[in-house]
Design an enzyme around this catalytic site. Sequence first.
Site, short mmCIF file in Angstrom:
data_model
loop_
_atom_site.label_atom_id
_atom_site.label_comp_id
_atom_site.label_asym_id
_atom_site.label_seq_id
_atom_site.Cartn_x
_atom_site.Cartn_y
_atom_site.Cartn_z
N CYS A 136 0.82 -1.21 0.00
CA CYS A 136 0.00 0.00 0.00
C CYS A 136 0.85 1.26 0.00
O CYS A 136 0.36 2.35 0.28
CB CYS A 136 -0.94 0.00 1.20
SG CYS A 136 -2.36 -1.04 0.89
N ASP A 137 2.13 1.11 -0.31
CA ASP A 137 3.05 2.25 -0.33
C ASP A 137 3.30 2.64 -1.78
O ASP A 137 3.66 1.81 -2.60
CB ASP A 137 4.36 1.79 0.33
CG ASP A 137 5.29 2.93 0.65
OD1 ASP A 137 5.39 3.85 -0.18
OD2 ASP A 137 5.92 2.89 1.72
#
Length: 405
Positions: free
Chosen positions: A338-339
Amino acid sequence: MTAAVTHSGIPAHWPAALAPEALATVSTPTPYLISDLSTVADRYHRFGAALPGVRPYYAMKCNSSPEILRTLADLGAGFEVASLGELKMLQYLGVDPADVLYSNPIKPPAHVAAAHAAGLWRFSFDSPGELNKLAEHAPGSAVYLRLRVDDTDAVFPLSRKFGADEAEAADLLRLARKLGLRPYGVTFHVGSQSSSPPAWRRAVAAAGRVMAEAAGDGITLTMLNIGGGFPARYVDHVPAIGEIGAALALDELLPYRPALLAAEPGRHLVAESGVLVATVLGRETRGGENWLYLDVGAFNGLMETLQTGNRWEYPLWTSRADHAHAASGKFTVTGPSCDSSDTMFYGAALPATIAPGDRVYIGSAGAYTLSYASGFNGFPPPTPVFVGSGARTGEGERIVDAGPS
Ligand SMILES: *Cc1c(COP(=O)(O)O)cnc(C)c1O
């Protein structure tokens, strides 16, 4: 380097055993890193042929899979370590610590003491502080000086972090002797993935000047260690290993032949042996940009894409039957986390038809992938898979070190 990623054809250096048709039969869940041990053996033999008389000490940080280490040990390689943890992995595989170089110029004292107790006897240094540490924790050991050299032609420079200036070299070698250590050699690292044979030539010339100055102090050095940095083929052309061997001109540049000529190849021996296989998790258009989401990203295998500001090119192929003929699209290829900094490639050319469930084959992925990979965000590192064998093909002689004296 240019930003384009090729898919015009499987490159010649892609191992035949890892051709897309062969990968289609592998049942291991993705992501996995499949390595051809025969390719590792081939690069090892070619290295020996291009640099006759130079003993390779494999820089194991680049890929420390036991299968790779065992293949290289069986072929007669020595090893280069940066830490006690790496030495312990080698000991577990039966490698004699006496055949290992500890080339990290700034070491934890406890690692020095334990390595010394285990029988490792050669340590690098680039400062008076490190010499004092070695004299205290590894008394009497052999020490080799890491010189700072020009690394501007390398993709990954190293000389700001490590290396003594040539002008300090003689003082440092004298200090080593005064502290009861054995001034043993000189080393350098031209930077990883160097594309410049003259960089080695200049570095050997600098080492030769250090050897000559030390000789004036009555110090004869046993080892010249030309370090790592030998390039592997990704997409762009790189000099052949023979061109680097030819550029060294040892007899011309050195005042005498040291008893041991060493090198510490990492990337060159293993990068081309591996293909990283990932599955497309999603494909979306965001702000006019084609995004492809893979189950491998910068944090679980492709860290070098971030280290190069996303300019690093890997040869790419896919599992699509229409791969070679489909119109090509431009994709932003990102990882599973999710980065948003987990993004590897911008403008990657892949079949416009690519869809979730397809596989992406990332070639020349055997170096600095698995060894950097974390389980960030719960996405595990690639599973290592091996094919081929490192069995000797007969060529090359094992060069045996003089050993401690
Ligand atoms: C990393 C390293 C190497 C290997 O470098 P490559 O570019 O992978 O060949 C060799 N020697 C030392 C001291 C290193 O730190």
